[in-house]
Enzyme design. Sequence first.
Site, PDB file in Angstrom:
ATOM      1  N   GLY A 111       0.808  -1.220   0.000  1.00  0.00           N
ATOM      2  CA  GLY A 111       0.000   0.000   0.000  1.00  0.00           C
ATOM      3  C   GLY A 111       0.836   1.262   0.000  1.00  0.00           C
ATOM      4  CD  GLU A 167      13.939   3.204  28.996  1.00  0.00           C
ATOM      5  OE1 GLU A 167      13.979   3.348  27.765  1.00  0.00           O
ATOM      6  OE2 GLU A 167      13.151   2.424  29.565  1.00  0.00           O
ATOM      7  CG  MET A 208       9.485  -6.706  15.824  1.00  0.00           C
ATOM      8  SD  MET A 208       8.295  -5.353  15.727  1.00  0.00           S
ATOM      9  CE  MET A 208       7.292  -5.686  17.123  1.00  0.00           C
ATOM     10  CG  HIS A 235      48.157  -7.708  12.212  1.00  0.00           C
ATOM     11  ND1 HIS A 235      47.753  -7.393  13.493  1.00  0.00           N
ATOM     12  CD2 HIS A 235      49.200  -6.884  11.923  1.00  0.00           C
ATOM     13  CE1 HIS A 235      48.532  -6.423  13.957  1.00  0.00           C
ATOM     14  NE2 HIS A 235      49.416  -6.096  13.026  1.00  0.00           N
ATOM     15  CB  ALA A 278      -3.834  -6.437   0.696  1.00  0.00           C
ATOM     16  N   GLY A 294       9.397  -1.429   2.118  1.00  0.00           N
ATOM     17  CA  GLY A 294       8.828  -1.421   3.471  1.00  0.00           C
ATOM     18  C   GLY A 294       9.497  -0.444   4.419  1.00  0.00           C
ATOM     19  CB  VAL A 338       7.648   3.878  23.619  1.00  0.00           C
ATOM     20  CG1 VAL A 338       8.074   5.154  24.321  1.00  0.00           C
ATOM     21  CG2 VAL A 338       6.391   4.129  22.780  1.00  0.00           C
ATOM     22  N   GLY A 339       8.728   1.645  21.001  1.00  0.00           N
ATOM     23  CA  GLY A 339       8.502   0.296  20.491  1.00  0.00           C
ATOM     24  C   GLY A 339       7.796   0.310  19.152  1.00  0.00           C
ATOM     25  CB  ALA A 379      15.677  -6.059   8.045  1.00  0.00           C
TER      26      ALA A 379
HETATM   27  P1  FAD Z   1       8.061  -3.886   6.924  1.00  0.00           P
HETATM   28  O1  FAD Z   1       9.430  -3.545   6.515  1.00  0.00           O
HETATM   29  O2  FAD Z   1       7.419  -3.074   7.983  1.00  0.00           O
HETATM   30  O3  FAD Z   1       7.179  -3.856   5.611  1.00  0.00           O
HETATM   31  C1  FAD Z   1       5.811  -4.080   5.651  1.00  0.00           C
HETATM   32  C2  FAD Z   1       5.185  -3.536   4.380  1.00  0.00           C
HETATM   33  O4  FAD Z   1       3.839  -3.994   4.331  1.00  0.00           O
HETATM   34  C3  FAD Z   1       5.134  -2.021   4.313  1.00  0.00           C
HETATM   35  O5  FAD Z   1       5.705  -1.569   3.105  1.00  0.00           O
HETATM   36  C4  FAD Z   1       3.631  -1.685   4.360  1.00  0.00           C
HETATM   37  O6  FAD Z   1       3.292  -0.581   3.537  1.00  0.00           O
HETATM   38  C5  FAD Z   1       3.031  -2.967   3.807  1.00  0.00           C
HETATM   39  N1  FAD Z   1       1.660  -3.217   4.258  1.00  0.00           N
HETATM   40  C6  FAD Z   1       1.215  -3.313   5.526  1.00  0.00           C
HETATM   41  N2  FAD Z   1      -0.102  -3.607   5.542  1.00  0.00           N
HETATM   42  C7  FAD Z   1      -0.490  -3.715   4.253  1.00  0.00           C
HETATM   43  C8  FAD Z   1      -1.724  -3.990   3.618  1.00  0.00           C
HETATM   44  N3  FAD Z   1      -2.835  -4.239   4.309  1.00  0.00           N
HETATM   45  N4  FAD Z   1      -1.761  -3.972   2.265  1.00  0.00           N
HETATM   46  C9  FAD Z   1      -0.650  -3.705   1.537  1.00  0.00           C
HETATM   47  N5  FAD Z   1       0.543  -3.447   2.087  1.00  0.00           N
HETATM   48  C10 FAD Z   1       0.626  -3.454   3.427  1.00  0.00           C
HETATM   49  N6  FAD Z   1      16.142  -3.844  11.521  1.00  0.00           N
HETATM   50  C11 FAD Z   1      17.365  -4.375  11.347  1.00  0.00           C
HETATM   51  O7  FAD Z   1      17.484  -5.583  11.141  1.00  0.00           O
HETATM   52  N7  FAD Z   1      18.491  -3.586  11.376  1.00  0.00           N
HETATM   53  C12 FAD Z   1      18.430  -2.260  11.602  1.00  0.00           C
HETATM   54  O8  FAD Z   1      19.454  -1.583  11.626  1.00  0.00           O
HETATM   55  C13 FAD Z   1      17.152  -1.674  11.777  1.00  0.00           C
HETATM   56  N8  FAD Z   1      17.021  -0.337  11.967  1.00  0.00           N
HETATM   57  C14 FAD Z   1      15.783   0.206  12.079  1.00  0.00           C
HETATM   58  C15 FAD Z   1      15.674   1.580  12.256  1.00  0.00           C
HETATM   59  C16 FAD Z   1      14.426   2.169  12.366  1.00  0.00           C
HETATM   60  C17 FAD Z   1      14.336   3.662  12.537  1.00  0.00           C
HETATM   61  C18 FAD Z   1      13.259   1.361  12.294  1.00  0.00           C
HETATM   62  C19 FAD Z   1      11.900   1.973  12.398  1.00  0.00           C
HETATM   63  C20 FAD Z   1      13.347  -0.010  12.124  1.00  0.00           C
HETATM   64  C21 FAD Z   1      14.611  -0.601  12.025  1.00  0.00           C
HETATM   65  N9  FAD Z   1      14.758  -1.974  11.861  1.00  0.00           N
HETATM   66  C22 FAD Z   1      16.010  -2.518  11.726  1.00  0.00           C
HETATM   67  C23 FAD Z   1      13.595  -2.880  11.858  1.00  0.00           C
HETATM   68  C24 FAD Z   1      13.238  -3.292  10.441  1.00  0.00           C
HETATM   69  O9  FAD Z   1      12.931  -2.143   9.684  1.00  0.00           O
HETATM   70  C25 FAD Z   1      12.061  -4.250  10.445  1.00  0.00           C
HETATM   71  O10 FAD Z   1      12.368  -5.352  11.272  1.00  0.00           O
HETATM   72  C26 FAD Z   1      11.756  -4.764   9.049  1.00  0.00           C
HETATM   73  O11 FAD Z   1      11.472  -3.712   8.169  1.00  0.00           O
HETATM   74  C27 FAD Z   1      10.576  -5.723   9.082  1.00  0.00           C
HETATM   75  O12 FAD Z   1      10.323  -6.172   7.813  1.00  0.00           O
HETATM   76  P2  FAD Z   1       8.871  -6.682   7.395  1.00  0.00           P
HETATM   77  O13 FAD Z   1       9.033  -7.184   6.002  1.00  0.00           O
HETATM   78  O14 FAD Z   1       8.341  -7.587   8.422  1.00  0.00           O
HETATM   79  O15 FAD Z   1       7.929  -5.385   7.423  1.00  0.00           O
END
Ligand code: FAD
Length: 462
Positions: free
Chosen positions: A36, A205, A315, A441, A118, A41, A268-269, A317
Amino acid sequence: MSDLSCKLLVIGAGPGGYVTAIRAGQLGVDTIIVDGEALGGTCLNVGCIPSKALIHAADEFAASAAHSKKNPLGISHPKPKIDFKQTIKWKDGVVKQLTGGVGALLKKAKVRTVMGWATFVDGKTVSVATDKGEIKISAENICIASGSTSTELPHMPFGGDIISSTEALALETVPASLAVIGAGYIGLELGIAYAKLGAKVTIVEREDRILPIYDAALTKPVLARLKALKINLHLKTDAAAFADGVLTGKTSGSKSVEIPAEKVLVTVGRSPQTKGLGLDNLVLDMDGPFIKIDDRCRTAMTGIYAIGDVTGEPMLAHRAMAQGEMVAELVAGKARVWDKAVIPAICFTDPEIVTAGLSPDEAEAENIEIINAMFPLAANGRSLAIERTDGFIRIVARKDNHLVLGIQAVGKGCAELASGFGLAIEMGARLEDIADTIHAHPTQGEAVQEAALKGLGHALHI
Ligand code: FAD
């Protein structure tokens, strides 16, 4: 657009979803991916990548600022200035390059991409609200990869100067003062970056420590760095309200705190993104707010999988990507199960913290007798040569057979060691395997070898 059908429909094109779709496409599975918002993401657009780009820019700026004062390297140049609009433009360029790459990779894998939100109609059908109207997609298998969003404080909702990490990554100017609520990794990464860019940063915190999921030894060098960067820290403090440029809070001892702040960043999460998905039309088991999955990322409904942040912690990537790859292979008929030994995690704080596997406390809580071998970066040549000796490498191994259970590090540049930590644990390395491997090294990797040697009782450089 007319209605579509496919073998695999992926909802969400974050790292979890797009990897699922690419791998499925590679395996010849007829696949559609829906998003969407934007390909890539959270991670590529408003998470991992832009935050690391901002951190890099902040580090460069801070290095220039340090060199405009008397410094041991003998470098001198005028006090640096920053055109922050240009910094953000550059960051956006990095994001665009990567998200464009995702689009190209999906195309190469013959995945059909549909942009729109979706909503489940039933277990085999999804309706997608696109720019051109609503379409229905029916699929034999559906993978929910809808990710997560920033959690809001009910009494201080996002809006105006109360911002989430998304807005913090797209500010027009560096705020003169920034209050960060929450000392988890996202708050600390961004707080430290803005402090280096010149903002007066205060962190609030609720717990009695920063990065509460890490042990005190790992967070100590980060605490020291916060102090050096003149970041104020209010622990055991609850943020209460924000008005007229002042954030007010209360300590656990009921003392009032007032923090002047141009912006308030709430970290905060993260909450699972399930709103609008139409989960009411399904019969899924939930694990609190998250979708419950088994060791194949299967939900309670046949043919519906879930991966990534929407399924809970950690959570990260790379977890989402690994789950996605597995789901694609399952749908293609391969025998797969989640059998990963470890999911490394990195805080890109200053210094960075890397964890893989069990910490000493976690191993002991499982009643495992351990060797806890720590090697300080102060005794590592490379660390000395990059002027950053704060930190250490720690290996946790079983006492009886020296099997490596965990490796942790804190130190500038340690993030790049994470792959080696993961590999060692995944391959079932023993202390002897690491100690007997020649480490080039001068690198920080030598400190990993030295930690293993120390665990065996004969470290060379300490
Ligand atoms: P997402 O990346 O959240 O993607 C979900 C996608 O689904 C989005 O594009 C959204 O638009 C789409 N979507 C949702 N609902 C619908 C729907 N109903 N219809 C169509 N599309 C939809 N992780 C790391 O591993 N290393 C890092 O250094 C790191 N740094 C971060 C820094 C920040 C500031 C933030 C916020 C997060 C960070 N993360 C990091 C976490 C990481 O971004 C997430 O764990 C990761 O993006 C999760 O991937 P995902 O595919 O589950 O979901």
